[in-house]
Design a protein around this motif. Structure first.
Motif, PDB file in Angstrom:
ATOM      1  N   LEU A  66       0.805  -1.221   0.000  1.00  0.00           N
ATOM      2  CA  LEU A  66       0.000   0.000   0.000  1.00  0.00           C
ATOM      3  C   LEU A  66       0.841   1.275   0.000  1.00  0.00           C
ATOM      4  CD1 LEU A  66      -2.756  -0.982   2.609  1.00  0.00           C
ATOM      5  CD2 LEU A  66      -2.799  -1.246   0.123  1.00  0.00           C
ATOM      6  N   SER A  67       2.167   1.134   0.018  1.00  0.00           N
ATOM      7  CA  SER A  67       3.025   2.315   0.108  1.00  0.00           C
ATOM      8  C   SER A  67       2.866   3.243  -1.093  1.00  0.00           C
ATOM      9  CB  SER A  67       4.491   1.884   0.240  1.00  0.00           C
ATOM     10  OG  SER A  67       4.916   1.168  -0.916  1.00  0.00           O
ATOM     11  N   GLN A  68       2.454   2.693  -2.244  1.00  0.00           N
ATOM     12  CA  GLN A  68       2.223   3.517  -3.438  1.00  0.00           C
ATOM     13  C   GLN A  68       0.753   3.880  -3.612  1.00  0.00           C
ATOM     14  OE1 GLN A  68       4.158   1.798  -6.948  1.00  0.00           O
ATOM     15  NE2 GLN A  68       5.494   0.626  -5.594  1.00  0.00           N
ATOM     16  N   ASP A 109     -19.241   3.166 -14.921  1.00  0.00           N
ATOM     17  CA  ASP A 109     -18.007   2.554 -14.421  1.00  0.00           C
ATOM     18  C   ASP A 109     -17.478   3.387 -13.265  1.00  0.00           C
ATOM     19  OD1 ASP A 109     -17.978   0.449 -16.217  1.00  0.00           O
ATOM     20  OD2 ASP A 109     -16.892   1.592 -17.737  1.00  0.00           O
ATOM     21  N   ASP A 110     -17.345   2.760 -12.117  1.00  0.00           N
ATOM     22  CA  ASP A 110     -16.902   3.452 -10.909  1.00  0.00           C
ATOM     23  C   ASP A 110     -15.457   3.071 -10.608  1.00  0.00           C
ATOM     24  OD1 ASP A 110     -17.012   4.989  -8.654  1.00  0.00           O
ATOM     25  OD2 ASP A 110     -17.955   3.438  -7.408  1.00  0.00           O
ATOM     26  N   HIS A 111     -14.573   4.072 -10.457  1.00  0.00           N
ATOM     27  CA  HIS A 111     -13.178   3.827 -10.101  1.00  0.00           C
ATOM     28  C   HIS A 111     -13.116   3.679  -8.590  1.00  0.00           C
ATOM     29  CE1 HIS A 111      -8.710   4.931 -10.096  1.00  0.00           C
ATOM     30  NE2 HIS A 111      -8.831   3.854 -10.845  1.00  0.00           N
ATOM     31  N   THR A 112     -12.954   2.456  -8.113  1.00  0.00           N
ATOM     32  CA  THR A 112     -13.188   2.166  -6.706  1.00  0.00           C
ATOM     33  C   THR A 112     -12.083   1.292  -6.112  1.00  0.00           C
ATOM     34  OG1 THR A 112     -14.729   1.050  -5.189  1.00  0.00           O
ATOM     35  CG2 THR A 112     -14.603   0.202  -7.427  1.00  0.00           C
ATOM     36  N   PRO A 113     -11.852   1.422  -4.792  1.00  0.00           N
ATOM     37  CA  PRO A 113     -10.927   0.502  -4.121  1.00  0.00           C
ATOM     38  C   PRO A 113     -11.604  -0.814  -3.735  1.00  0.00           C
ATOM     39  CG  PRO A 113     -11.719   2.105  -2.548  1.00  0.00           C
ATOM     40  CD  PRO A 113     -12.317   2.495  -3.879  1.00  0.00           C
ATOM     41  N   ASP A 114     -12.924  -0.892  -3.919  1.00  0.00           N
ATOM     42  CA  ASP A 114     -13.672  -2.079  -3.503  1.00  0.00           C
ATOM     43  C   ASP A 114     -13.528  -3.182  -4.560  1.00  0.00           C
ATOM     44  OD1 ASP A 114     -15.244  -3.708  -1.969  1.00  0.00           O
ATOM     45  OD2 ASP A 114     -17.149  -2.837  -2.631  1.00  0.00           O
ATOM     46  N   ILE A 115     -12.347  -3.771  -4.604  1.00  0.00           N
ATOM     47  CA  ILE A 115     -12.007  -4.797  -5.584  1.00  0.00           C
ATOM     48  C   ILE A 115     -11.543  -6.049  -4.840  1.00  0.00           C
ATOM     49  CG2 ILE A 115     -11.438  -3.119  -7.379  1.00  0.00           C
ATOM     50  CD1 ILE A 115      -8.497  -3.461  -6.659  1.00  0.00           C
ATOM     51  N   PRO A 116     -11.503  -7.202  -5.496  1.00  0.00           N
ATOM     52  CA  PRO A 116     -11.157  -8.450  -4.792  1.00  0.00           C
ATOM     53  C   PRO A 116      -9.842  -8.390  -4.027  1.00  0.00           C
ATOM     54  CG  PRO A 116     -12.044  -8.953  -6.955  1.00  0.00           C
ATOM     55  CD  PRO A 116     -11.908  -7.456  -6.891  1.00  0.00           C
ATOM     56  N   ASN A 118      -8.305  -5.875  -2.530  1.00  0.00           N
ATOM     57  CA  ASN A 118      -8.422  -5.132  -1.273  1.00  0.00           C
ATOM     58  C   ASN A 118      -9.376  -5.818  -0.301  1.00  0.00           C
ATOM     59  OD1 ASN A 118      -6.635  -3.076  -2.024  1.00  0.00           O
ATOM     60  ND2 ASN A 118      -8.244  -1.965  -3.108  1.00  0.00           N
ATOM     61  N   ARG A 119     -10.413  -6.476  -0.827  1.00  0.00           N
ATOM     62  CA  ARG A 119     -11.315  -7.223   0.071  1.00  0.00           C
ATOM     63  C   ARG A 119     -10.562  -8.357   0.761  1.00  0.00           C
ATOM     64  NH1 ARG A 119     -15.075  -8.105  -4.496  1.00  0.00           N
ATOM     65  NH2 ARG A 119     -15.871  -6.041  -5.018  1.00  0.00           N
ATOM     66  N   LEU A 120      -9.670  -9.009   0.018  1.00  0.00           N
ATOM     67  CA  LEU A 120      -8.880 -10.103   0.583  1.00  0.00           C
ATOM     68  C   LEU A 120      -7.951  -9.582   1.684  1.00  0.00           C
ATOM     69  CD1 LEU A 120      -8.062 -13.071   0.484  1.00  0.00           C
ATOM     70  CD2 LEU A 120      -6.488 -12.526  -1.367  1.00  0.00           C
ATOM     71  N   LEU A 149      -7.734   0.959   4.172  1.00  0.00           N
ATOM     72  CA  LEU A 149      -8.628   0.230   3.278  1.00  0.00           C
ATOM     73  C   LEU A 149     -10.073   0.711   3.410  1.00  0.00           C
ATOM     74  CD1 LEU A 149      -7.026  -3.299   3.757  1.00  0.00           C
ATOM     75  CD2 LEU A 149      -6.944  -1.892   1.681  1.00  0.00           C
ATOM     76  N   ASP A 150     -10.246   1.956   3.774  1.00  0.00           N
ATOM     77  CA  ASP A 150     -11.580   2.549   3.875  1.00  0.00           C
ATOM     78  C   ASP A 150     -12.273   2.499   2.512  1.00  0.00           C
ATOM     79  OD1 ASP A 150     -13.701   3.991   5.110  1.00  0.00           O
ATOM     80  OD2 ASP A 150     -12.983   5.811   4.137  1.00  0.00           O
TER      81      ASP A 150
END
Length: 354
Positions: A66-68, A109-116, A118-120, A149-150
């Motif tokens: 997550l540093s980047q 299309d939503d640019h989101t962090p809610d992807i597999p 990050n969920r993992l 991971l908000d």
């Protein structure tokens, strides 16, 4: 081990070390990709919790991932909105709201962090937070990862782990994701002969596992100590001018040059999962140091005696260090050993550069 020991005695000594090591799982925690799981059951002793060593390795790998920044991706989203976003789902609009102009049924299309991926990671963080016995630093680091991971969905209880596909987009996440899968798999058992539970077996080549662990653990310790960039299993250097014979050190640590700021090799480390050093090890490390332009090289063994060998090279001398990492130590002692090893390597580097 006594001088003149047979190969079988050496093999048994290493096997004893390895069997004790499996109880701590620390090598597996740092290098899970070196483990192949087998669905055939083996007996095991239940463990009350996941070992803190696994939490330490997971936190470190996830912080690096997550540093980047948190990985985002586009996800197709169906929504009901008062304004147009994306395109209108005309069929749904007519079926649900015939003759009513708003709200609108839209697809975008939503640019989101809610992807597999990050969920993992979030699922593994939440699992580790329930482990008793974590020290306050680890628990605090896990809490900070939760905040990073908000916006990521929480995995429902009993749901399977999110599936992800390794690729260029998520390459920086790969180590953390493999560790997250190990956490959710429930790596909370010890292999044994008469255990009351059956679990998946695992196959490892111990020398490969030791190499991967040592490179990552020492590289991480050096990065925390002096900065720079550790490169485990660096394959960017060659023995010959024609670049046909690749060098394969387990770790090359890069630091910015004081002259031009360009990262250059500052230390080289090679792991040897054996009980007795050999001449080939010295020849190999000599080649690494000469080609990388270094005056110090470091060999790390799983057993044996420590020492320094001086090798005349041209008008100077090359120093090759022999270090020992006792794999049978408790994980906290092993972590302290790795930190001390990083300090020794850095001190030797500074003295050589002076």
């Amino acid at each position: 081990m006594a001088t003149g020991a047979t190969f079988e005695e050496a093999r048994q000594e290493i096997s004893k070390v390895a069997s004790r090591l499996f109880g701590t799982e620390i090598l597996v925690a740092y290098a899970p990709e070196r483990v192949r799981f087998d669905p055939r059951p083996v007996t095991a002793e239940p463990r009350p919790d996941l070992l803190p060593a696994l939490a330490h390795a997971f936190v470190s790998a996830t912080e690096r991932a997550l540093s980047q920044g948190v990985l985002h991706d586009y996800r197709e989203t169906r929504d009901t909105l008062p304004v147009v976003r994306g395109r209108i789902r005309h069929a749904d609009q007519i079926r649900r709201r015939p003759g009513v102009p708003v709200p609108l049924e839209v697809l975008y299309d939503d640019h989101t962090p809610d992807i597999p991926e990050n969920r993992l990671l979030l699922a593994a963080v939440r699992r580790l937070l329930r482990v008793p016995g974590l020290d306050p630093d680890q628990r605090g680091a896990l809490g900070r990862l939760t905040a990073r991971l908000d916006g990521v969905s929480i995995l429902p209880t009993g749901a399977p782990a999110p599936q992800w596909t390794p690729g260029r987009r998520n390459a920086r996440y790969s180590h953390a994701l493999v560790l997250a899968e190990l956490v959710l798999r429930g790596a909370s058992y010890e292999l044994g002969e008469d255990g009351p539970i059956a679990v998946e077996g695992m196959f490892v080549v111990m020398w490969r596992l030791f190499e991967a662990y040592l490179a990552r653990a020492v590289g991480e310790a050096l990065r925390h100590r002096v900065g720079g960039r550790p490169e485990p299993q660096d394959r960017s250097h060659f023995l010959d001018a024609a670049r046909k014979h690749v060098l394969k050190p387990d770790l090359v640590h890069y630091l910015p040059s004081p002259h031009d700021g360009i990262p250059r090799p500052a230390a080289v480390v090679d792991a040897k999962f054996k009980t007795k050093p050999g001449r080939d090890d010295l020849y190999q490390m000599t080649a690494y140091c000469v080609r990388l332009g270094l005056g110090e090289g470091h060999l790390v063994y799983a057993s044996g005696k420590e020492g320094v060998v001086e090798v005349p090279v041209g008008d100077g001398r090359l120093r090759i260090w022999r270090h020992v990492v006792d794999l049978s130590s408790p994980w906290r002692d092993l972590a302290a050993t790795i930190d001390a090893l990083a300090e020794t390597i850095d001190t030797a580097r500074a003295a050589s550069a002076a």
